[in-house]
Design an enzyme around this catalytic site. Structure first.
Site, PDB file in Angstrom:
ATOM      1  N   ARG A  74       0.838  -1.180   0.000  1.00 44.11           N
ATOM      2  CA  ARG A  74       0.000   0.000   0.000  1.00 44.11           C
ATOM      3  C   ARG A  74       0.874   1.230   0.000  1.00 44.11           C
ATOM      4  O   ARG A  74       1.778   1.367   0.805  1.00 44.11           O
ATOM      5  CB  ARG A  74      -0.900   0.000   1.233  1.00 44.11           C
ATOM      6  CG  ARG A  74      -1.946  -1.073   1.168  1.00 44.11           C
ATOM      7  CD  ARG A  74      -2.975  -0.777   2.214  1.00 44.11           C
ATOM      8  NE  ARG A  74      -2.317  -0.563   3.496  1.00 44.11           N
ATOM      9  CZ  ARG A  74      -2.400  -1.410   4.500  1.00 44.11           C
ATOM     10  NH1 ARG A  74      -3.091  -2.486   4.393  1.00 44.11           N
ATOM     11  NH2 ARG A  74      -1.783  -1.155   5.639  1.00 44.11           N
ATOM     12  N   ASN A 104      -4.421  -6.438  10.936  1.00 41.71           N
ATOM     13  CA  ASN A 104      -4.559  -5.058  11.401  1.00 41.71           C
ATOM     14  C   ASN A 104      -5.278  -4.964  12.735  1.00 41.71           C
ATOM     15  O   ASN A 104      -5.769  -3.904  13.108  1.00 41.71           O
ATOM     16  CB  ASN A 104      -5.312  -4.222  10.356  1.00 41.71           C
ATOM     17  CG  ASN A 104      -4.405  -3.777   9.226  1.00 41.71           C
ATOM     18  OD1 ASN A 104      -3.185  -3.837   9.339  1.00 41.71           O
ATOM     19  ND2 ASN A 104      -4.997  -3.343   8.126  1.00 41.71           N
ATOM     20  N   ARG A 153     -11.707   0.784   6.602  1.00 47.76           N
ATOM     21  CA  ARG A 153     -11.523   0.380   5.211  1.00 47.76           C
ATOM     22  C   ARG A 153     -10.409  -0.635   4.960  1.00 47.76           C
ATOM     23  O   ARG A 153     -10.093  -0.922   3.811  1.00 47.76           O
ATOM     24  CB  ARG A 153     -11.344   1.597   4.290  1.00 47.76           C
ATOM     25  CG  ARG A 153     -12.590   2.465   4.246  1.00 47.76           C
ATOM     26  CD  ARG A 153     -12.578   3.433   3.099  1.00 47.76           C
ATOM     27  NE  ARG A 153     -13.850   4.156   3.029  1.00 47.76           N
ATOM     28  CZ  ARG A 153     -14.082   5.174   2.227  1.00 47.76           C
ATOM     29  NH1 ARG A 153     -13.130   5.589   1.413  1.00 47.76           N
ATOM     30  NH2 ARG A 153     -15.258   5.778   2.216  1.00 47.76           N
ATOM     31  N   ASP A 154      -9.798  -1.155   6.005  1.00 46.72           N
ATOM     32  CA  ASP A 154      -8.851  -2.258   5.796  1.00 46.72           C
ATOM     33  C   ASP A 154      -8.836  -3.167   7.022  1.00 46.72           C
ATOM     34  O   ASP A 154      -7.775  -3.520   7.543  1.00 46.72           O
ATOM     35  CB  ASP A 154      -7.452  -1.729   5.487  1.00 46.72           C
ATOM     36  CG  ASP A 154      -6.563  -2.796   4.838  1.00 46.72           C
ATOM     37  OD1 ASP A 154      -7.119  -3.760   4.267  1.00 46.72           O
ATOM     38  OD2 ASP A 154      -5.332  -2.670   4.895  1.00 46.72           O
ATOM     39  N   ILE A 155     -10.035  -3.535   7.475  1.00 49.84           N
ATOM     40  CA  ILE A 155     -10.146  -4.450   8.605  1.00 49.84           C
ATOM     41  C   ILE A 155      -9.739  -5.851   8.157  1.00 49.84           C
ATOM     42  O   ILE A 155     -10.244  -6.383   7.168  1.00 49.84           O
ATOM     43  CB  ILE A 155     -11.587  -4.462   9.156  1.00 49.84           C
ATOM     44  CG1 ILE A 155     -11.936  -3.106   9.769  1.00 49.84           C
ATOM     45  CG2 ILE A 155     -11.774  -5.572  10.185  1.00 49.84           C
ATOM     46  CD1 ILE A 155     -11.111  -2.743  10.993  1.00 49.84           C
TER      47      ILE A 155
END
Length: 438
Positions: A238, A293, A287-289
């Site tokens: 990312r 994380n 937005r990136d579960i």
């Protein structure tokens, strides 16, 4: 040539770690212990406070693309300050440095989670041939939901959000800026005089020793012992230097949920003293579960949501095709594929996206905790189904082992509702999870 440059940048970073250099951030001196992770334009280091020996994770974000990249990095810093919850990571300190080549570098000092993350726990289960017990898993789900509820039910005023945007505009134009330490001043009594001397001059006392100012950067990486077990997630780098928010495609004025003053009892409890009373709920989405994380707190054993680089205001209405494509590209860049919501694959013009993208990712994460792989990765490996098409069509099945109750499976099914308008809210998911715990 860019690949060669990236290789030497990464190699130089590794050599830097072996030299155990020292660096100073806002009058605190740290020793770099090792490189924890990299990707995009930043590194994450394990560092040790030279005075207290306390360990931290230091995220170094290079911003080579001017104002847009510095704004993206500053939004990440702002996200770490925005949510006050034991279930969401908060930055310890941060600073922006002007490099010799004219670019800027953002440093974010974060807690170090020595217990690792939930992907580490999944990997341990795979090695041991074990699995989570259902009640242990249900409690994890409840606590993760509590963190997401803080984001999804975030409350503030239009004036607060407007001030934040103005702050980001100002930051992107300045040479250096320091965001002071928060709730950590007890450790630095001896430095109080130095801090007072520097106050108000908008200067910075950040100095990196033994590190090449022109080294390349990468973004992200774990803040603890392990990383993401998913091969797709491992290979997905990312790039935080690009704008990860929904700038130019959203408007909090048109999507904020207005509150009746009589309905705001208790929502001001966590506000700093002297803050303006709240008038709006302005939801944010992570937005990136995914399991990688979600860290595990060493002190409480509770899950902590981390990596807020993708976090932004949740409710987006795509009025034009260009806006739809921009959001689709951002999702492809920042939302890990096996956990990405179906509505982010082919974003339609004149459609809306909201915080329920996190509910889908939560369902995928719960499934991964149960069966050691996300539902659509498992479907892909067992049947050869195209991963993206399996997600878009909601095509998956539950393995026969380990054995979990139908009620827990129903909770996963509820989260993995393909239509976002039919998907539950975080409050509904939390209510269902709490019912399982009874």
């Amino acid at each position: 040539m860019s690949y060669i440059s990236d290789f030497f940048d990464s190699f130089a970073s590794c050599l830097t770690c072996f030299q155990s250099p020292a660096l100073r951030i806002n009058n605190r001196k740290f020793k770099i212990v090792k490189l924890l992770g990299e990707g995009g334009f930043s590194y994450v280091y394990l560092v040790q406070d030279i005075r207290s020996d306390q360990l931290f994770a230091l995220k170094k974000i290079r911003c080579p693309f001017g104002q847009e990249s510095i704004r993206a990095a500053m939004r990440e810093i702002e996200a770490y300050k925005l949510f006050k919850s034991d279930y969401i990571i908060r930055a310890v300190d941060s600073a922006v440095v002007q490099e010799k080549d004219g670019s800027k570098t953002v440093y974010i000092l974060l807690p170090y989670f020595e217990e690792g993350n939930l992907q580490d726990k999944i990997n341990d289960n795979l090695i041991d041939g074990s699995s989570f017990k259902e009640q242990e898993l249900v409690q994890l789900i409840i606590d993760i939901c509590k963190g997401l509820r803080v984001m999804h039910n975030h409350h503030g005023t239009v004036r607060d959000i407007s001030s934040q945007d103005a702050f980001l505009d100002r930051i992107s134009e300045t040479d250096t800026y320091v965001i002071g330490q928060e709730e950590e001043e007890e450790e630095d009594d001896d430095d109080d005089d130095d801090d007072d001397d520097d106050e108000g001059d908008n200067g910075i006392d950040t100095q990196t020793e033994g590190e090449d100012d022109n080294d390349g950067g990468t973004n992200g990486g774990p803040l603890a012992r392990g990383g993401d077990g998913s091969e797709q997630a491992k290979n997905k780098k990312r790039d935080y230097s690009r704008n990860s928010s929904n700038t130019n495609v959203s408007s909090h004025e048109s999507h904020a949920l207005l509150l009746n003053p009589d309905d705001t009892d208790g929502v001001n409890d966590d506000l700093p003293e002297g803050s303006t009373p709240l008038t709006e709920i302005i939801p944010f989405a992570h937005r990136d579960i995914k399991p990688a994380n979600i860290m595990i707190s060493h002190t409480t054993g509770k899950p902590v949501l981390m990596d807020l680089g993708s976090c932004s205001k949740a409710r987006v209405h795509l009025r034009t095709r260009q806006q739809a494509l921009e959001l689709q590209d951002l999702a492809a860049e920042h939302c890990t594929l096996p956990y990405r919501a179906p509505e982010l694959f082919d974003v339609k013009t004149n459609s809306s996206v909201d915080e329920r993208v996190d509910i889908w990712s939560l369902g995928c994460s719960i499934f991964a905790l149960m069966y050691s792989a996300s539902p659509f990765e498992l479907q892909n490996s067992e049947t050869g189904a195209n991963l993206s098409m399996a997600i878009i069509n909601g095509q998956y099945k539950f393995p026969t082992t380990p054995v979990y109750s139908d009620k827990l499976k129903d909770l996963v099914k509820m989260c993995l509702t393909v239509s976002p308008t039919d998907r539950p809210t975080i409050d509904q998911v939390l209510e269902a999870a709490e019912a399982l715990a009874q």
